[in-house]
Design an enzyme around this catalytic site. Structure first.
Site, short mmCIF file in Angstrom:
data_model
loop_
_atom_site.label_atom_id
_atom_site.label_comp_id
_atom_site.label_asym_id
_atom_site.label_seq_id
_atom_site.Cartn_x
_atom_site.Cartn_y
_atom_site.Cartn_z
N CYS A 100 8.58 3.65 -62.42
CA CYS A 100 7.71 2.53 -62.80
C CYS A 100 6.62 2.32 -61.75
O CYS A 100 6.92 2.13 -60.57
CB CYS A 100 8.55 1.27 -62.94
SG CYS A 100 7.58 -0.17 -63.39
N ASP A 141 5.14 -26.62 -54.36
CA ASP A 141 5.90 -27.33 -53.35
C ASP A 141 7.01 -28.15 -53.99
O ASP A 141 8.11 -28.26 -53.46
CB ASP A 141 4.98 -28.26 -52.55
CG ASP A 141 4.05 -27.47 -51.64
OD1 ASP A 141 4.08 -26.23 -51.72
OD2 ASP A 141 3.32 -28.09 -50.86
N LYS A 195 6.44 -44.20 -40.80
CA LYS A 195 7.25 -44.06 -39.59
C LYS A 195 7.59 -45.45 -39.07
O LYS A 195 6.73 -46.35 -39.11
CB LYS A 195 6.47 -43.30 -38.51
CG LYS A 195 6.16 -41.87 -38.89
CD LYS A 195 5.15 -41.21 -37.99
CE LYS A 195 4.61 -39.96 -38.66
NZ LYS A 195 3.46 -39.37 -37.99
N LYS A 223 -0.30 -37.76 -45.71
CA LYS A 223 0.40 -36.53 -45.34
C LYS A 223 -0.56 -35.39 -45.61
O LYS A 223 -0.87 -35.07 -46.76
CB LYS A 223 1.67 -36.37 -46.17
CG LYS A 223 2.48 -35.16 -45.76
CD LYS A 223 3.85 -35.18 -46.40
CE LYS A 223 4.78 -34.15 -45.80
NZ LYS A 223 4.29 -32.79 -45.90
N CYS A 271 13.03 -4.26 -65.38
CA CYS A 271 12.74 -2.91 -65.81
C CYS A 271 13.81 -1.99 -65.23
O CYS A 271 14.16 -2.10 -64.06
CB CYS A 271 11.36 -2.52 -65.27
SG CYS A 271 11.03 -0.76 -65.37
S1 IVH Z 1 5.15 -36.58 -38.83
C1 IVH Z 1 9.28 -35.53 -36.92
N1 IVH Z 1 2.90 -37.16 -40.08
O1 IVH Z 1 4.51 -32.64 -42.77
C2 IVH Z 1 8.30 -35.61 -38.01
N2 IVH Z 1 3.87 -35.05 -40.43
O2 IVH Z 1 7.13 -32.49 -44.01
C3 IVH Z 1 6.98 -35.06 -37.64
N3 IVH Z 1 2.58 -33.60 -41.88
O3 IVH Z 1 6.03 -30.86 -40.18
C4 IVH Z 1 6.01 -35.07 -38.71
N4 IVH Z 1 0.93 -34.99 -42.27
O4 IVH Z 1 3.52 -30.60 -40.51
C5 IVH Z 1 3.86 -36.25 -39.87
N5 IVH Z 1 0.89 -37.75 -41.07
C6 IVH Z 1 1.85 -36.87 -40.86
C7 IVH Z 1 1.81 -35.61 -41.46
C8 IVH Z 1 2.85 -34.73 -41.22
C9 IVH Z 1 1.41 -33.79 -42.50
C10 IVH Z 1 3.39 -32.40 -41.97
C11 IVH Z 1 3.93 -31.93 -40.65
C12 IVH Z 1 5.42 -31.96 -40.78
C13 IVH Z 1 5.60 -31.93 -42.26
C14 IVH Z 1 6.89 -32.59 -42.65
#
Ligand code: IVH
Length: 664
Positions: A421, A24, A281, A109, A415
């Protein structure tokens, strides 16, 4: 741009196939690089730029769902300073004083896949994956099998879309892979891919047998606000009986924010599921509203990613893998070592230059890192000064023995034995029979795989020898005399076919359908092309052909330099007997002119437009330059149209072009 294509390829590997090749962190780096390039060179921005897209568009056979509100992504931060800057940016945007508190929520996350659950009058009516953010896939039946997700909820607004992550717990993932291994099923790379593969099933009973879970982290469309703050809204969702992380908190200054980040980072190994960072957030929903979005991410949210985990071990061997397109990828075999709870014994070494950059030799001590949970990589060589022989990257393909070369300026070694191949066999055969090449009906991937496994097909020429297996084929599952004879007739129908399509079908690097035509127009037959390609003046003679540059010329020379390829081409020519080239283009006012199609074409595909141009003897090009004679611009035409106007190039609409085609 090559980078955008590369990103799109990784998107497909990740989203469609659930088989990522890179970590990632590497993916994030590619996306960043692309964004920086786009900022510097806006005229290079592709319409399908990854910056405007979230992951791959859905490609499976599940029904499509257009999201009522798009499912967005988050910007990433990797340092405390970037978190501080995120808050400062929000303050500036809102014109708040520099010391005004901005309350945030902070939560893990989760490394799963996002899913939107639509409740109408308390009943779950639809569930959809994110897809490309605008359009996802309908996974309602599958989601109904997930125990964490209630079918009915009480006290919710009449319309409520709950959004969150579908994931698989680490222990469940390990047990699933053990079962898969025992039954010879697909082994998943990590819990996220297992979750994706389990959710995106046509048959919901497969999903039901997989231990999927759900954690909510937000919402989409709602008929009335859930609360005034993110935190309270999440608590309401929790009150509906939908799981929300118990590590969700409110934080009101940078120190608290970073302290919670540390707390979650320390809890990471003990959490039952994979996480890859902390999400912040802005808590007040009125401020979220004002902050809004940029491109693909909200200004009110940020993902603070965990740093990669590292460990030290010994490089015991370097193996070379040959990919389906002939690329030689070095893989480091390690003395197994634990990194962040996983035993790692292989690393990707990317390419020849990377080995040289790190000065890697067998026996060196290396520091490896595992970012996210995809394939780890070497970040440092700890024994550069030991007296050992340098590693010599192979100049022959380990699969077929053909020469392996890197094009000028390219890092990848490939190759050149494409036609023979074994690693490239299926791809080559698929290409040879494809629509734009020999267009052999009834020889789909499934049949090719079957014939390869029977050892009937090794190289394209074997297609013309399939008749020898007619009787054996009849009676195999799915084949009857009628279908077998139909297939053999379709193959026979290609004897004496167009040499340009034949040439294109050979899959010589950089020789696409148009270049193949250009070459055949110039040389008439494949035999003549081969003669020229093997002559002393090959590069000059080939580069002289209209539409052919040095790169193509070199690729053609490399191809015919390889004895295996010459042998296979000879066999093919003897069996398929391609005709001499006959130009299908007419002499018209447009003969020899260069035309660029840009913007949306409303009555035809771009391929059709190109074919029209070619029938009039013109060439369709991708970019506008002083050599362009005409630009056909549809709605949404951007920089190319502008450039055409600046250069004073003739421009017409699609309708005018069609009239031109009709009258020529
Ligand atoms: S908020 C508008 N909260 O991460 C933003 N996303 O990189 C909405 N994800 O698409 C996402 N844990 O699939 C949010 N606690 C969390 C999250 C989370 C995982 C994922 C989600 C999002 C992606 C963004």
């Amino acid at each position: 741009m090559r980078l955008a294509k590369e990103i799109a390829r990784h998107d497909r590997l990740y989203h469609d196939r659930d088989e990522p090749e890179i970590s990632d962190a590497d993916y994030d780096a590619l996306v960043r690089e692309n964004r920086e390039l786009e900022a510097r060179f806006p005229h290079l921005v592709r319409k399908d730029s990854p910056s405007a897209r979230l992951g791959a568009a859905p490609t499976s056979s599940l029904a499509k769902v257009t999201h009522a509100r798009p499912m967005l992504s988050l910007d990433n931060a990797f340092s405390d300073a970037e978190v501080e800057e995120f808050v400062a940016r929000a303050r500036r945007f809102l014109s708040l004083p520099a010391d005004a508190p901005v309350v945030l929520t902070a939560e893990p996350k989760i490394d799963g896949l996002s899913c939107s659950l639509r409740y109408e009058n308390g009943a779950l009516v639809q569930a959809a994956t994110r897809g490309d953010g605008a359009v996802g896939e309908d996974v309602t039946a599958n989601v109904r099998t997930i125990a964490d997700i209630p079918q009915r909820i009480d006290g919710a607004p009449a319309l409520l879309e709950v959004r969150g992550e579908v994931y698989m717990a680490k222990a469940d993932f390990a047990a699933l892979n053990a079962r898969q291994e025992a039954s010879g099923g697909k082994i998943f790379a990590n819990p996220r891919n297992a979750a994706a593969g389990s959710l995106r099933q046509k048959d919901a009973s497969v999903t039901a047998a997989r231990p999927l879970r759900f954690l909510a982290h937000g919402w989409g469309e709602v008929s009335e606000p859930l609360a005034d703050t993110q935190y309270d809204a999440m608590k309401r969702i929790e009150g509906f009986g939908i799981p929300v992380s118990d590590l969700l908190v409110r934080v009101d200054n940078l120190a608290h924010t970073l302290a919670h980040y540390s707390k979650i980072e320390h809890a990471r190994a003990d959490l039952p599921f994979d996480i890859d960072g902390v999400v912040y957030k802005v808590d007040r929903l009125d401020l979220q509203e004002r902050l809004g979005f940029v491109a693909r991410a909200p200004r009110w949210g940020l993902a603070h990613k965990f740093p990669a985990e590292k460990a030290e071990t010994t490089l015991e061997a370097i193996d070379i893998q040959v990919g389906r397109t002939g690329k030689l990828t070095p893989v480091g075999r390690l003395k197994p070592v634990g990194v962040g709870g996983v035993i790692v014994s292989n690393v990707t070494l990317h390419n020849r230059d990377e080995i040289a950059r790190l000065g890697l030799r067998i026996g060196d001590r290396v520091r490896i890192q595992r970012a996210g949970d995809v394939i780890p990589q070497v970040v440092e060589n700890r024994t550069r000064d030991a007296p050992r022989d340098p590693y010599v990257f192979p100049d022959h393909c380990p699969e077929c023995g053909s020469e392996a070369v890197a094009e000028e300026g390219e890092v990848d070694v490939r190759c050149t034995g494409g036609l023979i191949c074994p690693a490239q066999r299926l791809e080559r055969l698929k290409h040879f029979v494809s629509r734009g090449a020999m267009d052999i009906d009834g020889l789909g991937e499934k049949s090719l795989v079957e014939f390869i496994s029977l050892d009937w097909l090794k190289a394209p020429s074997d297609i013309f020898r399939l008749k020898a297996h007619r009787d054996q084929l009849i009676g195999r599952e799915g084949w009857q005399a009628v279908s077998v004879d139909k297939l053999l007739a379709a193959i026979d129908a290609r004897i004496g076919f167009d040499p340009a399509r034949f040439l294109f079908g050979l899959g010589i690097r950089h020789v696409g359908a148009v270049t193949a035509k250009d070459l055949m127009k110039a040389f008439g037959t494949v035999e003549e092309l081969e003669r020229v390609a093997r002559s002393d003046s090959a590069i000059a003679d080939l580069s002289n052909v209209e539409g052919v540059g040095g790169v193509v010329a070199q690729a053609v020379v490399d191809f015919f330099h390889e004895p295996h390829n010459r042998e296979e081409v000879a066999q093919l020519l003897a069996l398929a007997k391609p005709a001499a080239y006959v130009s299908t283009a007419r002499e018209t006012e447009w003969s020899g002119k260069t035309i660029v199609f840009t913007g949306t074409l409303e009555t035809m595909s771009r391929d059709e437009a190109k074919a029209q141009a070619e029938r009039l003897g013109a060439r369709a090009a991708g970019s506008v330059s002083a050599k362009t004679d005409l630009v056909v611009a549809g709605p949404g035409a951007g920089s190319k149209l502008k450039k055409a106007e600046e250069l004073g190039i003739r421009v017409m609409s699609e309708g005018e072009w069609l009239a031109e085609v009709a009258n020529s």
